[in-house]
Scaffold this motif. Structure first.
Motif, PDB file in Angstrom:
ATOM      1  N   UNK B  87       0.872  -1.171   0.000  1.00  0.00           N
ATOM      2  CA  UNK B  87       0.000   0.000   0.000  1.00  0.00           C
ATOM      3  C   UNK B  87       0.913   1.225   0.000  1.00  0.00           C
ATOM      4  N   UNK B  89       1.321   5.041   0.058  1.00  0.00           N
ATOM      5  CA  UNK B  89       0.527   6.197   0.453  1.00  0.00           C
ATOM      6  C   UNK B  89       1.457   7.355   0.808  1.00  0.00           C
ATOM      7  N   UNK B 103      -6.917   4.800   1.689  1.00  0.00           N
ATOM      8  CA  UNK B 103      -6.823   4.093   2.974  1.00  0.00           C
ATOM      9  C   UNK B 103      -8.106   3.328   3.239  1.00  0.00           C
ATOM     10  N   UNK B 119       2.188  -7.930   3.867  1.00  0.00           N
ATOM     11  CA  UNK B 119       1.701  -6.606   3.493  1.00  0.00           C
ATOM     12  C   UNK B 119       2.671  -5.537   3.961  1.00  0.00           C
ATOM     13  N   UNK B 121       2.998  -1.259   4.262  1.00  0.00           N
ATOM     14  CA  UNK B 121       2.417   0.065   4.064  1.00  0.00           C
ATOM     15  C   UNK B 121       3.603   1.011   3.966  1.00  0.00           C
ATOM     16  N   UNK B 123       5.047   4.937   3.165  1.00  0.00           N
ATOM     17  CA  UNK B 123       4.665   6.329   3.023  1.00  0.00           C
ATOM     18  C   UNK B 123       5.787   7.188   2.450  1.00  0.00           C
ATOM     19  N   UNK B 124       6.965   6.607   2.305  1.00  0.00           N
ATOM     20  CA  UNK B 124       8.070   7.331   1.658  1.00  0.00           C
ATOM     21  C   UNK B 124       8.964   6.313   0.962  1.00  0.00           C
ATOM     22  N   UNK B 127      10.772   3.324   2.571  1.00  0.00           N
ATOM     23  CA  UNK B 127       9.990   2.212   3.109  1.00  0.00           C
ATOM     24  C   UNK B 127       9.629   1.194   2.052  1.00  0.00           C
TER      25      UNK B 127
END
Lengths: 345, 139
Positions: B87, B89, B103, B119, B121, B123-124, B127
């Motif tokens: 994911x 984001x 989300x 999984x 997640x 965000x930058x 990651x």
């Protein structure tokens, strides 16, 4: 906002403040205290003047006053309640209280559609996440919750009776004048917001009172007050330990995610230096392999209004529109069971 | 929590083409213009590099499934293959409403994709570096 979007009302009725407005707005149009006078007047003007009693609408939950607040809300927003769906943030202590409110909403206030979801989930969504460790420092209590894929994990949720209001007390001594208790608290709260900081300041902090006089406080005094959120005593572990308890009690799969998505919300999170202090304190205590990362909202306003903003966006999504509980569904289904089924928590 | 976001049939078809048919290395998904339905955005050929995959993750949120192969450090090394759900984001520039729509829509997509092992997640960019995905797969 295009004309195809259906507007709904979003409300976050907290123990101290009530915020309400419309979907699509990033700011609640009506903000007031969750309190009223004996003659059902709302707002700080009415509450702060006069010698009558100021009544709490929550803590404890008073259904009659709550009903009045709901009706006043629609009036202040300038709309008819029977024409607008309502998304209400769920901060109810018991199912019974929520049940009562739903009954009031459908039967007395007569809204057409309803939905409710936990405050923590809305704060998570408003940060663009669906999984997070939420620290919500409210007025009278602080709640730490793990949210996973939009579900608030109630089994590990922790609440403590310490919140922003307790930090007002040391500033009361500076409030002089003929005011009622409510007004005195408001003034003490203003002084607190003007002076309180975690940051190391070189000069003494100053605050100018309405009458022109200045109050000064030393760094040491301010630190002692601000540290109340982190220090433990008989009935409170410190906010850092509330979060750590949840991390340690969570299954391994989500531990990492919770650690790397810590979100602090509530007005007290705006105290200068608070987020830094929370980050360092947590990082020092976190289990190995768990790197603590604090997610920062883009502005201070988001920390006051994260629940409202989350609700405003959620209820504006076209994919959300199928989730509303309609009045007829409520009436035909045996009432509360439909809420439990369609509103996860 | 599933907020009822639609998932186009294509999303599942291409996922199965990756999982069972081994036709792709990755599939990237996005929300359509109205933020109402999840659709396929990109498909990466079986011999694509990880770098090519990451180049598609820019300023807008995305969902992705990556069929990652790794070798353990054992002697002799073991081959590990896992389907990783990513994911993406990013925090910069995206309107909050769009970030939130992604989300909120995640669960609807995950429900339709059977066989996801892990999984992430992200965000930058750091990651979603290859070292991160390798760590997750080998753990």
């Amino acid at each position: 906002m295009n004309s195809d979007e259906i507007i709904s009302v979003v409300a976050d009725i907290g123990n101290l403040y009530t915020r309400a407005g419309f979907t699509g707005d990033d700011f609640p149009r009506w903000s007031t205290f969750t309190k009223c006078t004996e003659t059902m007047q709302f707002g700080d003007e009415s509450l702060g003047y006069g010698n009558g009693q100021v009544l709490d609408i929550l803590q404890p939950f008073n259904p009659d006053l709550y009903e009045n607040l709901l009706k006043k809300m629609f009036e202040k927003l300038g709309v008819q309640s029977k024409d607008y769906s309502l998304l209400l943030a769920n901060n109810f202590q018991t199912k019974h209280d929520l049940q009562k409110v739903v009954e009031i909403l459908f039967e007395s206030v007569e809204i057409p559609n309803f939905f409710t979801i936990r405050n923590a989930a809305l704060s998570t969504f408003s940060a663009g996440r669906s999984t997070a460790l939420i620290l919500d420092i409210g007025a009278y209590s602080t709640t730490a919750s793990a949210v996973h894929d939009g579900y608030t994990l109630l089994k590990t949720q922790i609440q403590a009776p310490i919140g922003g209001e307790i930090l007002n007390e040391p500033f009361r001594q500076f409030v002089v004048g003929e005011y009622n208790q409510f007004k005195k608290t408001c003034l003490a709260r203003d002084i607190k917001q003007g002076l309180l900081t975690y940051e190391q300041i070189d000069t003494t902090q100053q605050y100018e009172l309405p009458d022109g006089k200045f109050i000064q406080m030393q760094q040491a005094q301010l630190s002692e007050i601000a540290d109340k959120l982190f220090n433990s005593n008989d009935n409170f572990k410190g906010i850092q330990h509330m979060l750590l308890d949840i991390i340690n009690n969570s299954v391994n799969d989500i531990k990492q995610q919770l650690c790397s998505t810590v979100i602090s919300t509530g007005g007290s999170s705006n105290i200068p230096g608070f987020l830094n202090k929370l980050q360092t304190t947590l990082s020092a205590l976190a289990p190995p392999m768990c790197k603590i990362k604090l997610i920062i909202y883009p502005s201070n306003q988001n920390r006051y209004h994260s629940v409202f903003i989350g609700g405003s966006i959620l209820a504006s999504l076209s994919s959300f529109q199928s989730l509303w509980v309609a009045k007829n569904e409520y009436q035909e289904s045996g009432k509360f069971s439909i809420i439990e089924r369609k509103c996860p928590n | 929590m599933n907020v009822g976001t639609n998932v186009s049939d294509d999303c599942v078809t291409e996922f199965n083409n990756l999982k069972l048919g081994k036709q792709y290395r990755y599939v990237i998904y996005k929300l359509d213009k109205d933020n109402n339905e999840i659709v396929v955005d990109h498909k990466g050929a079986r011999d694509s590099t990880y770098a090519e995959f990451v180049s598609h993750l820019q300023n807008e949120s995305r969902y992705a499934v990556y069929d990652y192969h790794a070798q353990t450090d054992d002697v002799p090394p073991r081959q590990v293959e896992k389907l990783v759900f990513i994911f993406w984001s990013p925090d910069t520039n995206q309107p909050v409403k769009q970030k939130m729509a992604y989300a909120a829509g995640k669960e609807a997509l995950k429900k339709k994709l059977n066989g996801l092992s892990k999984e992430i997640q992200a965000n930058e960019p750091s990651e979603v570096e290859e070292t991160e995905i390798k760590k997750i797969v080998l753990n």
